[in-house]
Design an enzyme around this catalytic site. Structure first.
Site, PDB file in Angstrom:
ATOM      1  N   LEU A 276       0.867  -1.171   0.000  1.00 19.73           N
ATOM      2  CA  LEU A 276       0.000   0.000   0.000  1.00 19.73           C
ATOM      3  C   LEU A 276       0.907   1.225   0.000  1.00 19.73           C
ATOM      4  O   LEU A 276       1.929   1.245   0.692  1.00 19.73           O
ATOM      5  CB  LEU A 276      -0.897   0.024   1.244  1.00 19.73           C
ATOM      6  CG  LEU A 276      -1.954  -1.088   1.368  1.00 19.73           C
ATOM      7  CD1 LEU A 276      -2.698  -0.949   2.695  1.00 19.73           C
ATOM      8  CD2 LEU A 276      -2.919  -1.050   0.208  1.00 19.73           C
ATOM      9  N   ASP A 277       0.551   2.242  -0.778  1.00 22.09           N
ATOM     10  CA  ASP A 277       1.330   3.475  -0.785  1.00 22.09           C
ATOM     11  C   ASP A 277       1.436   4.023   0.636  1.00 22.09           C
ATOM     12  O   ASP A 277       0.522   3.832   1.463  1.00 22.09           O
ATOM     13  CB  ASP A 277       0.665   4.533  -1.676  1.00 22.09           C
ATOM     14  CG  ASP A 277       0.721   4.169  -3.152  1.00 22.09           C
ATOM     15  OD1 ASP A 277       1.451   3.226  -3.507  1.00 22.09           O
ATOM     16  OD2 ASP A 277       0.021   4.841  -3.937  1.00 22.09           O
ATOM     17  N   ARG A 278       2.509   4.717   0.908  1.00 22.06           N
ATOM     18  CA  ARG A 278       2.738   5.229   2.259  1.00 22.06           C
ATOM     19  C   ARG A 278       1.544   6.009   2.837  1.00 22.06           C
ATOM     20  O   ARG A 278       1.173   5.800   3.994  1.00 22.06           O
ATOM     21  CB  ARG A 278       3.998   6.106   2.267  1.00 22.06           C
ATOM     22  CG  ARG A 278       4.311   6.682   3.634  1.00 22.06           C
ATOM     23  CD  ARG A 278       5.674   7.329   3.674  1.00 22.06           C
ATOM     24  NE  ARG A 278       5.981   7.808   5.013  1.00 22.06           N
ATOM     25  CZ  ARG A 278       7.208   7.944   5.517  1.00 22.06           C
ATOM     26  NH1 ARG A 278       8.252   7.636   4.778  1.00 22.06           N
ATOM     27  NH2 ARG A 278       7.402   8.370   6.743  1.00 22.06           N
TER      28      ARG A 278
ATOM     29  N   VAL B 166      -1.538   5.640   2.342  1.00 23.01           N
ATOM     30  CA  VAL B 166      -2.772   4.849   2.332  1.00 23.01           C
ATOM     31  C   VAL B 166      -2.824   3.910   3.529  1.00 23.01           C
ATOM     32  O   VAL B 166      -1.833   3.273   3.893  1.00 23.01           O
ATOM     33  CB  VAL B 166      -2.869   4.027   1.024  1.00 23.01           C
ATOM     34  CG1 VAL B 166      -4.156   3.209   0.993  1.00 23.01           C
ATOM     35  CG2 VAL B 166      -2.801   4.956  -0.183  1.00 23.01           C
TER      36      VAL B 166
END
Length: 243
Positions: A59-61, A63
């Site tokens: 997951l993107d930072r 998110v």
């Protein structure tokens, strides 16, 4: 740091990733999920030496939400294959500026990663080094020029949801990287991993784990009933665990 555990057995660990924490160690050297969870396992089970924990997906930072890790190398291999074969379901909710032209639609684009700028470049037709990117979305509610969307990913490209929705003129709230208006009251991209669904690497039982964001930042613009509805739009009929 307290991390909510949705499910754990000898093979799988499902947790709620807080926003702002990298999935794995990056150049910032800030605390990351993989390291934090390894340290937690070592402490809870009094394990000597190194602890194995496999990163199945990222997951993107900015998110937060449901995220799955493998506790054995065999589980890591089988779950990674589930991801590659698109037998690993991922659903999200997000808040965007504006409202898409269609209430519900499938978006198909082609994404090329620009590593130097850490950006996903979106094309409407096939392009050199660009990979196909497909997602479904449904508009759940709108308020004062913003919309709450439920999203289902069919592919897992770099910044896919953020880039594709920005490409159709609806950047995610808090996502200035992709053109959203900067806001002092919102620090993170308003994107949440609402569920992950996959066959257990050993028993083959279909597992689904859910998570909802706390009603802060822009998530507080919506009722708990609206957030619940957005989190279940794309979940198939299967055993559901977690919260």
């Amino acid at each position: 740091m307290t991390i909510d555990i949705l499910f754990e057995d000898n093979h799988v660990l499902a947790v709620v990733k807080p926003p702002g924490i990298p999935s794995q160690e990056d150049e910032t050297r800030d605390p990351d999920m993989l390291t934090l969870l390894k340290d937690d396992l070592k402490l809870r089970y009094d394990k000597p030496g190194n602890v194995f924990l496999g990163l199945v997906h990222r997951l993107d930072r900015p998110v937060g939400g449901a995220m799955v890790f493998a506790k054995t190398s065999k589980a890591a291999s089988r779950l990674s294959e589930a991801v590659r074969s698109r037998n690993f379901g991922k659903t999200y909710m997000c808040i965007v500026q504006g409202t898409p032209a269609k209430r519900t639609a499938t978006l198909k684009h082609y994404i090329r990663k620009d590593a130097k700028r850490n950006l996903a470049v979106v094309f409407d037709s096939p392009a050199a080094e660009a990979k196909e990117a497909i997602l479904d979305y449904t508009v759940m509610a709108t308020v004062q020029g913003f919309s709450l969307l439920a999203v289902k990913l069919h592919t897992g490209r770099t910044h896919q949801i953020r880039a594709q929705l920005a490409h159709i003129g609806c950047p995610l709230v808090g996502d200035s990287k992709y053109g959203a208006v900067k806001r002092k009251d919102i620090a993170d991209v308003q994107l949440w991993s609402t569920s992950v669904s996959f066959p257990h690497p050993v028993t083959k039982e279909t597992l689904t784990f859910r998570s909802l964001p706390e009603r802060n930042a822009a998530w507080g613009w919506w009722t708990i009933e609206e957030l619940e509805a957005a989190s279940t739009v794309f979940i198939a009929d299967s055993p559901t665990r977690g919260r």
